[in-house]
Design a protein around this motif. Structure first.
Motif, PDB file in Angstrom:
ATOM      1  N   ILE A 176       0.814  -1.129  -0.122  1.00 26.71           N
ATOM      2  CA  ILE A 176       0.158  -0.128   0.036  1.00 26.71           C
ATOM      3  C   ILE A 176       0.987   1.202   0.078  1.00 26.71           C
ATOM      4  CG2 ILE A 176      -2.030  -1.058   0.997  1.00 26.71           C
ATOM      5  CD1 ILE A 176      -1.049   0.214   3.743  1.00 26.71           C
ATOM      6  N   ASN A 177       0.225   2.229  -0.329  1.00 25.58           N
ATOM      7  CA  ASN A 177       1.116   3.564  -0.275  1.00 25.58           C
ATOM      8  C   ASN A 177       1.164   4.313   1.185  1.00 25.58           C
ATOM      9  OD1 ASN A 177       2.197   5.930  -0.909  1.00 25.58           O
ATOM     10  ND2 ASN A 177       0.656   6.367  -2.627  1.00 25.58           N
ATOM     11  N   GLN A 216       6.602   4.434  -1.015  1.00 23.22           N
ATOM     12  CA  GLN A 216       6.491   5.968  -1.067  1.00 23.22           C
ATOM     13  C   GLN A 216       5.659   6.456  -2.141  1.00 23.22           C
ATOM     14  OE1 GLN A 216       8.040   8.419   1.073  1.00 23.22           O
ATOM     15  NE2 GLN A 216       8.033   6.636   2.102  1.00 23.22           N
ATOM     16  N   SER A 217       5.017   5.740  -3.001  1.00 26.34           N
ATOM     17  CA  SER A 217       4.137   6.287  -4.080  1.00 26.34           C
ATOM     18  C   SER A 217       3.342   5.071  -4.893  1.00 26.34           C
ATOM     19  CB  SER A 217       4.824   6.965  -5.182  1.00 26.34           C
ATOM     20  OG  SER A 217       5.622   5.912  -5.876  1.00 26.34           O
ATOM     21  N   LEU A 234      -2.929  -2.312  -3.549  1.00 28.30           N
ATOM     22  CA  LEU A 234      -3.916  -1.074  -3.547  1.00 28.30           C
ATOM     23  C   LEU A 234      -3.606   0.153  -4.436  1.00 28.30           C
ATOM     24  CD1 LEU A 234      -6.958  -1.031  -2.639  1.00 28.30           C
ATOM     25  CD2 LEU A 234      -5.965   0.258  -0.457  1.00 28.30           C
ATOM     26  N   VAL A 235      -3.982   0.420  -5.455  1.00 27.14           N
ATOM     27  CA  VAL A 235      -3.609   1.474  -6.437  1.00 27.14           C
ATOM     28  C   VAL A 235      -4.921   2.153  -6.947  1.00 27.14           C
ATOM     29  CG1 VAL A 235      -1.272   0.575  -6.847  1.00 27.14           C
ATOM     30  CG2 VAL A 235      -3.171  -0.122  -8.235  1.00 27.14           C
ATOM     31  N   TYR A 344      -0.238   3.363  11.233  1.00 24.20           N
ATOM     32  CA  TYR A 344      -0.100   3.389  10.003  1.00 24.20           C
ATOM     33  C   TYR A 344       0.699   4.651   9.478  1.00 24.20           C
ATOM     34  CZ  TYR A 344      -1.674   4.001   4.951  1.00 24.20           C
ATOM     35  OH  TYR A 344      -1.779   3.965   3.486  1.00 24.20           O
ATOM     36  N   SER A 345       1.862   4.802   9.163  1.00 24.84           N
ATOM     37  CA  SER A 345       2.638   5.973   8.881  1.00 24.84           C
ATOM     38  C   SER A 345       3.432   5.866   7.658  1.00 24.84           C
ATOM     39  CB  SER A 345       3.477   6.030   9.986  1.00 24.84           C
ATOM     40  OG  SER A 345       4.322   5.176  10.218  1.00 24.84           O
ATOM     41  N   ASP A 346       4.341   6.802   7.447  1.00 28.56           N
ATOM     42  CA  ASP A 346       5.097   6.882   6.270  1.00 28.56           C
ATOM     43  C   ASP A 346       6.410   5.857   6.290  1.00 28.56           C
ATOM     44  OD1 ASP A 346       3.650   8.791   5.249  1.00 28.56           O
ATOM     45  OD2 ASP A 346       4.872  10.570   5.177  1.00 28.56           O
TER      46      ASP A 346
END
Length: 346
Positions: A176-177, A216-217, A234-235, A344-346
């Protein structure tokens, strides 16, 4: 007799002088008005854009060629430029804001940073993809999908619903992003608008417990799927079509999640445009947005045009979620808090 004649002449002179003065005053007023009316906007606009330049530059170049209006395009992260518009306030250079996400447009609307788009062309745009008071409009639409690697997982094995991502059998198998991506925030804010914050938090915790590969994207996610680093992810749907063009990494397919009766439906997001409240060139800004909504330019997009029924366009056969992006903006901050609480973070 002579005295009477002199008095008569004096009266006539006074009348003529008065009339001359009044006419002189009227002439000044008329000239001032003409001067104001002749002050046209310089033939330029400044656009703050959160869209990838490969999507927007061809449209900008065509607009400049067709209209003679120069576009100063400043590209970057949509969130960054939304905050910049707020910080600059009356001093902003932005006439138009282009976003890759509907939630950010709603955020600016709530902050009273947008001006109404006074155009009949908005009548062609579905109502749930226009901001309240017509302060922003969608330009294209995209759907959140599951894309999967056909060498690693079959259609029957692919999850049918976003809620399936909490199933332990999918642990470590999907990507996931990052949480800081605008469209991910809007995605979970949309879910929150239907099921509420408690169930949304439970969902995100369950997803994170399954150790997804957080990238990251969306480009990174689709490539991870195409390369076989993960089985699925998931996109947005246009990423699937892009992946099909990458030779050696295009053994992929897609499904729209949550399509069964009683399920949420596929969540839609948009790219969109708005005129800033303190635009220096509001007329040119309106012309630019109207230009982007015209059929010829709509067909130039890599994503699905927001205008329905355009000839030659293959529209997605999908049951969308029953949400409106105008409901998502107020949930943005709460959603980011829930993401943090869920780990859920970066």
């Amino acid at each position: 007799m002579k005295i009477a004649r002199i008095k008569f002449l004096i009266i006539i002179i006074c009348i003529i002088t008065t009339i001359g003065f009044l006419l002189s005053g009227c002439t000044v007023s008329t000239n001032d008005t003409d001067s104001i009316q002749s002050k046209e906007e310089p033939r330029e606009i400044t656009v703050y854009s959160g869209r990838q330049e490969k999507f927007i530059v061809p449209l900008v170049e065509k607009f400049e060629k067709d209209t003679g209006i120069k576009v100063n395009l400043i590209s970057g992260k949509a969130t960054e430029y939304a905050h910049r518009i707020i910080e600059e306030n009356e001093n902003t250079q932005a006439d138009v804001f282009l976003s890759n996400d509907g939630g950010i447009l709603e955020y600016l609307r709530i902050e009273n940073m947008l001006a109404p788009i006074d155009s009949k062309l908005l009548d062609q745009v579905p109502a749930n993809y226009i901001g309240k008071d017509k302060t922003w409009t969608a330009l294209t639409i995209r759907y959140r999908i599951f894309m999967y690697n056909t060498d690693l997982i079959t259609l029957d094995e692919v999850p049918d619903s976003i809620f399936d991502l909490t199933d332990p059998k999918y642990k470590g198998q999907f990507a996931i992003n990052r949480a800081g991506n605008e469209s991910m925030i809007t995605y979970f804010a949309s879910i929150q608008s239907i099921i509420g914050p408690e169930k949304t938090l439970e969902l995100m915790k369950g997803i994170m417990a399954n150790d997804p590969l957080v990238l990251q994207s969306h480009t990174d996610v689709r490539r991870a799927i195409g390369s076989g680093e993960v089985k699925f992810g998931l996109v947005n749907n246009y990423h699937y079509y892009t992946q099909l063009t990458e030779e050696g990494m295009n053994h992929v397919a897609m499904i729209f999640p949550d399509q069964a009766q009683g399920e949420l439906g596929a969540f839609a997001n948009i790219s969109g445009a708005a005129i800033t409240k303190y635009a220096k060139h509001p007329n040119n800004a309106l012309l630019f947005i109207e230009y982007l909504l015209q059929p010829e330019q709509q067909k130039m997009n890599d994503e699905t045009p927001i205008i329905p029924g355009l000839e030659g366009i293959e529209y997605e056969a999908v049951r969308p979620a029953d949400t409106s992006l105008s409901e998502v903006g107020p949930l943005w901050e709460k959603t980011t808090d829930l993401m943090e609480e869920a780990g859920y973070s970066d």
